[in-house]
Design a protein around this motif. Structure first.
Motif, PDB file in Angstrom:
ATOM      1  N   VAL A 185      52.889   2.541 -31.522  1.00 14.44           N
ATOM      2  CA  VAL A 185      54.293   2.123 -31.369  1.00 14.44           C
ATOM      3  C   VAL A 185      54.687   1.168 -32.486  1.00 14.44           C
ATOM      4  CG1 VAL A 185      55.967   0.986 -29.867  1.00 14.44           C
ATOM      5  CG2 VAL A 185      54.228   2.467 -28.873  1.00 14.44           C
ATOM      6  N   GLU A 186      53.773   0.274 -32.870  1.00 19.41           N
ATOM      7  CA  GLU A 186      54.062  -0.664 -33.958  1.00 19.41           C
ATOM      8  C   GLU A 186      54.295   0.085 -35.270  1.00 19.41           C
ATOM      9  OE1 GLU A 186      52.226  -4.751 -35.957  1.00 19.41           O
ATOM     10  OE2 GLU A 186      51.085  -3.663 -34.437  1.00 19.41           O
ATOM     11  N   ILE A 187      53.485   1.109 -35.521  1.00 22.50           N
ATOM     12  CA  ILE A 187      53.647   1.923 -36.726  1.00 22.50           C
ATOM     13  C   ILE A 187      54.984   2.665 -36.698  1.00 22.50           C
ATOM     14  CG2 ILE A 187      52.790   3.994 -37.907  1.00 22.50           C
ATOM     15  CD1 ILE A 187      49.929   3.010 -37.163  1.00 22.50           C
ATOM     16  N   LEU A 188      55.332   3.246 -35.564  1.00 24.31           N
ATOM     17  CA  LEU A 188      56.592   3.978 -35.459  1.00 24.31           C
ATOM     18  C   LEU A 188      57.794   3.054 -35.625  1.00 24.31           C
ATOM     19  CD1 LEU A 188      55.893   6.445 -32.492  1.00 24.31           C
ATOM     20  CD2 LEU A 188      55.702   6.875 -34.952  1.00 24.31           C
ATOM     21  N   GLU A 189      57.703   1.859 -35.048  1.00 25.58           N
ATOM     22  CA  GLU A 189      58.808   0.910 -35.184  1.00 25.58           C
ATOM     23  C   GLU A 189      58.967   0.474 -36.639  1.00 25.58           C
ATOM     24  OE1 GLU A 189      59.445  -3.244 -33.052  1.00 25.58           O
ATOM     25  OE2 GLU A 189      60.100  -1.537 -31.846  1.00 25.58           O
ATOM     26  N   ALA A 190      57.854   0.244 -37.317  1.00 26.68           N
ATOM     27  CA  ALA A 190      57.908  -0.102 -38.732  1.00 26.68           C
ATOM     28  C   ALA A 190      58.463   1.058 -39.552  1.00 26.68           C
ATOM     29  CB  ALA A 190      56.517  -0.489 -39.231  1.00 26.68           C
ATOM     30  N   ALA A 191      58.098   2.278 -39.180  1.00 27.99           N
ATOM     31  CA  ALA A 191      58.598   3.460 -39.885  1.00 27.99           C
ATOM     32  C   ALA A 191      60.105   3.589 -39.749  1.00 27.99           C
ATOM     33  CB  ALA A 191      57.901   4.714 -39.356  1.00 27.99           C
ATOM     34  N   GLY A 212      63.725   7.072 -28.670  1.00 23.30           N
ATOM     35  CA  GLY A 212      63.335   6.139 -29.720  1.00 23.30           C
ATOM     36  C   GLY A 212      63.734   6.588 -31.104  1.00 23.30           C
ATOM     37  N   ALA A 213      63.718   7.886 -31.350  1.00 24.00           N
ATOM     38  CA  ALA A 213      64.135   8.524 -32.606  1.00 24.00           C
ATOM     39  C   ALA A 213      64.075  10.027 -32.340  1.00 24.00           C
ATOM     40  CB  ALA A 213      63.240   8.113 -33.767  1.00 24.00           C
ATOM     41  N   GLY A 214      64.040  10.813 -33.404  1.00 20.87           N
ATOM     42  CA  GLY A 214      63.923  12.257 -33.236  1.00 20.87           C
ATOM     43  C   GLY A 214      62.511  12.729 -33.520  1.00 20.87           C
ATOM     44  N   ALA A 215      62.353  13.510 -34.584  1.00 14.61           N
ATOM     45  CA  ALA A 215      61.030  14.018 -34.952  1.00 14.61           C
ATOM     46  C   ALA A 215      60.065  12.883 -35.260  1.00 14.61           C
ATOM     47  CB  ALA A 215      61.138  14.968 -36.143  1.00 14.61           C
ATOM     48  N   TYR A 225      61.882   6.215 -22.731  1.00 12.59           N
ATOM     49  CA  TYR A 225      62.521   4.965 -22.313  1.00 12.59           C
ATOM     50  C   TYR A 225      62.147   4.610 -20.875  1.00 12.59           C
ATOM     51  CZ  TYR A 225      66.190   1.424 -21.807  1.00 12.59           C
ATOM     52  OH  TYR A 225      66.876   0.255 -21.604  1.00 12.59           O
ATOM     53  N   ASP A 226      61.951   5.614 -20.038  1.00 10.57           N
ATOM     54  CA  ASP A 226      61.644   5.394 -18.627  1.00 10.57           C
ATOM     55  C   ASP A 226      60.215   4.927 -18.374  1.00 10.57           C
ATOM     56  OD1 ASP A 226      64.205   6.089 -17.859  1.00 10.57           O
ATOM     57  OD2 ASP A 226      63.703   8.180 -17.447  1.00 10.57           O
ATOM     58  N   HIS A 227      59.358   4.982 -19.383  1.00  9.67           N
ATOM     59  CA  HIS A 227      57.957   4.608 -19.184  1.00  9.67           C
ATOM     60  C   HIS A 227      57.829   3.170 -18.680  1.00  9.67           C
ATOM     61  CE1 HIS A 227      56.272   7.874 -22.138  1.00  9.67           C
ATOM     62  NE2 HIS A 227      56.791   8.371 -21.037  1.00  9.67           N
ATOM     63  N   LEU A 228      58.629   2.279 -19.222  1.00  3.96           N
ATOM     64  CA  LEU A 228      58.555   0.880 -18.805  1.00  3.96           C
ATOM     65  C   LEU A 228      58.866   0.737 -17.320  1.00  3.96           C
ATOM     66  CD1 LEU A 228      58.360  -2.165 -19.195  1.00  3.96           C
ATOM     67  CD2 LEU A 228      60.704  -2.145 -20.073  1.00  3.96           C
ATOM     68  N   ALA A 229      59.905   1.409 -16.837  1.00  2.00           N
ATOM     69  CA  ALA A 229      60.287   1.313 -15.425  1.00  2.00           C
ATOM     70  C   ALA A 229      59.179   1.835 -14.524  1.00  2.00           C
ATOM     71  CB  ALA A 229      61.578   2.078 -15.174  1.00  2.00           C
ATOM     72  N   ALA A 274      55.734   4.069 -25.729  1.00  2.00           N
ATOM     73  CA  ALA A 274      57.005   3.393 -25.467  1.00  2.00           C
ATOM     74  C   ALA A 274      57.974   3.646 -26.606  1.00  2.00           C
ATOM     75  CB  ALA A 274      56.770   1.893 -25.294  1.00  2.00           C
ATOM     76  N   VAL A 275      59.260   3.331 -26.373  1.00  2.00           N
ATOM     77  CA  VAL A 275      60.288   3.524 -27.394  1.00  2.00           C
ATOM     78  C   VAL A 275      60.338   2.365 -28.389  1.00  2.00           C
ATOM     79  CG1 VAL A 275      61.777   4.972 -25.963  1.00  2.00           C
ATOM     80  CG2 VAL A 275      62.063   2.481 -25.910  1.00  2.00           C
ATOM     81  N   SER A 276      59.737   1.237 -28.037  1.00  5.05           N
ATOM     82  CA  SER A 276      59.820   0.050 -28.895  1.00  5.05           C
ATOM     83  C   SER A 276      58.664  -0.889 -28.587  1.00  5.05           C
ATOM     84  CB  SER A 276      61.135  -0.686 -28.655  1.00  5.05           C
ATOM     85  OG  SER A 276      61.173  -1.224 -27.338  1.00  5.05           O
ATOM     86  N   MET A 277      58.435  -1.852 -29.489  1.00  2.00           N
ATOM     87  CA  MET A 277      57.407  -2.853 -29.238  1.00  2.00           C
ATOM     88  C   MET A 277      57.792  -3.763 -28.081  1.00  2.00           C
ATOM     89  SD  MET A 277      54.707  -2.384 -30.868  1.00  2.00           S
ATOM     90  CE  MET A 277      53.901  -3.922 -30.416  1.00  2.00           C
ATOM     91  N   ASP A 278      59.073  -3.981 -27.886  1.00  2.66           N
ATOM     92  CA  ASP A 278      59.522  -4.781 -26.737  1.00  2.66           C
ATOM     93  C   ASP A 278      59.060  -4.130 -25.445  1.00  2.66           C
ATOM     94  OD1 ASP A 278      61.129  -6.820 -25.313  1.00  2.66           O
ATOM     95  OD2 ASP A 278      62.409  -5.121 -24.826  1.00  2.66           O
ATOM     96  N   HIS A 279      59.311  -2.833 -25.294  1.00  4.50           N
ATOM     97  CA  HIS A 279      58.862  -2.112 -24.103  1.00  4.50           C
ATOM     98  C   HIS A 279      57.335  -2.087 -24.034  1.00  4.50           C
ATOM     99  CE1 HIS A 279      62.485   0.380 -22.512  1.00  4.50           C
ATOM    100  NE2 HIS A 279      62.865  -0.808 -22.892  1.00  4.50           N
TER     101      HIS A 279
END
Length: 374
Positions: free
Chosen positions: A355-361, A212-215, A110-114, A133-138
């Motif tokens: 990140v897009e793949i992880l968010e879709a997952a 962003g999630a766990g495993a 989460y801190d990567h964006l900052a 990143a934790v999300s596509m927004d970030h």
């Protein structure tokens, strides 16, 4: 050298590749530039030991460390013997006082964006630990800042430095196994608590906001990164995922088991990410219509072609600088000694797709449906 020649002959790779593999700097010579002035943002990611314990090669100088947790700072300072004069309470303070050329982030995802928000406007390059990143927004905000201010934004994965993975990539690109049909990537271990990660690392690694999630996040990103690389940046048509928590008494807030399926027009990608393996593993199976390639670990691989009677094995030498660790590569990229392709493992575009793949997952795991990618 004779041993390596036999392996490369067996793999069907040309001698020039062998020369570059043994000494990738041989064509340009060693750099004589001043050490890169590197700042370290955070100490809570246990991968920070990678840079703190790295032998002095003369290519990097740590000029500042940002960490507000004084107990954590004191523990690392005692273990590694660095001066407390290097330690700052904020990114702004470090940047203004020591003027780093690049910053390596070792805090929560989460801190990567900052970190990018603090560094990019000042022209400071950034390398983060996986995933981007934790999300596509970030991720979109980070990419926009990197492009606007013309900085390099790299993502580091342990598997980037596996010689076996690079041999697999070269063999795929030289059509040794024909058209790709299936890539299966296994990553994980018994669980972060079970293997004894630091309390600071465990605290954010098991937080769905900070990680962003766990495993799914922690180890699913490896497979997405490798598959994107092997397909030279091809986007999957759709993503399906199943996540579970096998140990809710330990990981009540996040998944500890994830399986992600990527659908391509003529191929499948299967990512198995787990905090439930009986032991640590980072291995990959790549199947084509005329053979298969398996990387068992960083140096060992197996392969079989369609007309072979049996499987063959090869043990490779570790990669050499600047391809053996993330910091050597960071220096080479900043000094324009290496120009990354968009699909390369540390590259921004590859990791935007990760990140897009992880968010879709995550969305698929929640809805139980295939998620189509635009």
């Amino acid at each position: 050298m004779d041993h390596c020649m036999k392996i490369f002959k067996l793999l069907g790779l040309p001698f020039l590749v062998l020369l570059l593999y043994l000494n990738p700097l041989s064509l340009t010579g060693q750099s004589t530039k001043e050490p890169l002035r590197l700042g370290v943002a955070g100490l809570s990611h246990d991968h920070v030991h990678w840079i703190l314990s790295r032998p002095d090669k003369g290519d990097i100088q740590i000029v500042g460390i940002v960490e507000s947790n004084k107990e954590l700072v004191a523990r690392h300072a005692k273990h590694y013997g660095f001066s407390m004069d290097l330690v700052f309470n904020s990114m702004e303070e470090m940047i203004s006082q020591v003027n780093p050329q690049a910053v390596a982030a070792f805090g929560s995802i989460y801190d990567h964006l900052a970190v990018v928000e603090a560094c990019a406007p000042k022209g400071i390059h950034v390398m983060v630990e996986k995933p981007l990143a934790v999300s596509m927004d970030h991720a979109n905000k980070m990419k926009s800042l990197a492009k606007k201010h013309n900085i390099h934004l790299l993502t580091n994965y342990e598997t980037t430095w596996y010689a076996s993975n690079h041999r697999v990539y070269e063999m795929v690109q030289s059509n040794k196994i024909g058209e790709l049909r299936k890539i299966v990537v296994h990553d994980g271990h018994e669980g972060p608590k079970e293997i004894g990660v630091s309390k600071e690392f465990l605290e954010w690694l098991t937080d769905p906001k900070l990680n962003g999630a766990g495993a799914l996040t922690d180890f699913g990103c490896y497979g997405a990164n490798l598959i994107t690389w092997l397909t030279k940046g091809e986007r999957p048509e759709a993503v399906m995922a199943l996540t579970q928590t096998m140990k809710p008494e330990i990981y009540p807030k996040v998944d500890d088991e994830a399986t992600i399926i990527l659908r391509y027009p003529k191929m499948q990608g299967i990512i198995q990410a787990s905090w439930n393996w009986p032991f640590s593993r980072k291995d990959m199976e790549v199947y084509g219509n005329t053979g298969y390639l398996i990387s068992d670990n960083g140096t060992d691989m197996r392969f079989r072609y369609k007309n072979d009677k049996s499987e063959q094995k090869a043990r490779l030498e570790p990669l050499t600088d600047p391809y053996k660790d993330p910091f050597s590569l960071l220096v080479a990229v900043i000094n324009n000694e290496i120009i990354l392709q968009d699909h390369d493992l540390p590259a921004l575009e590859n990791n935007m797709l990760v990140v897009e793949i992880l968010e879709a997952a995550k969305k698929s795991a929640h809805t139980g449906e295939w998620i189509n990618l635009k």
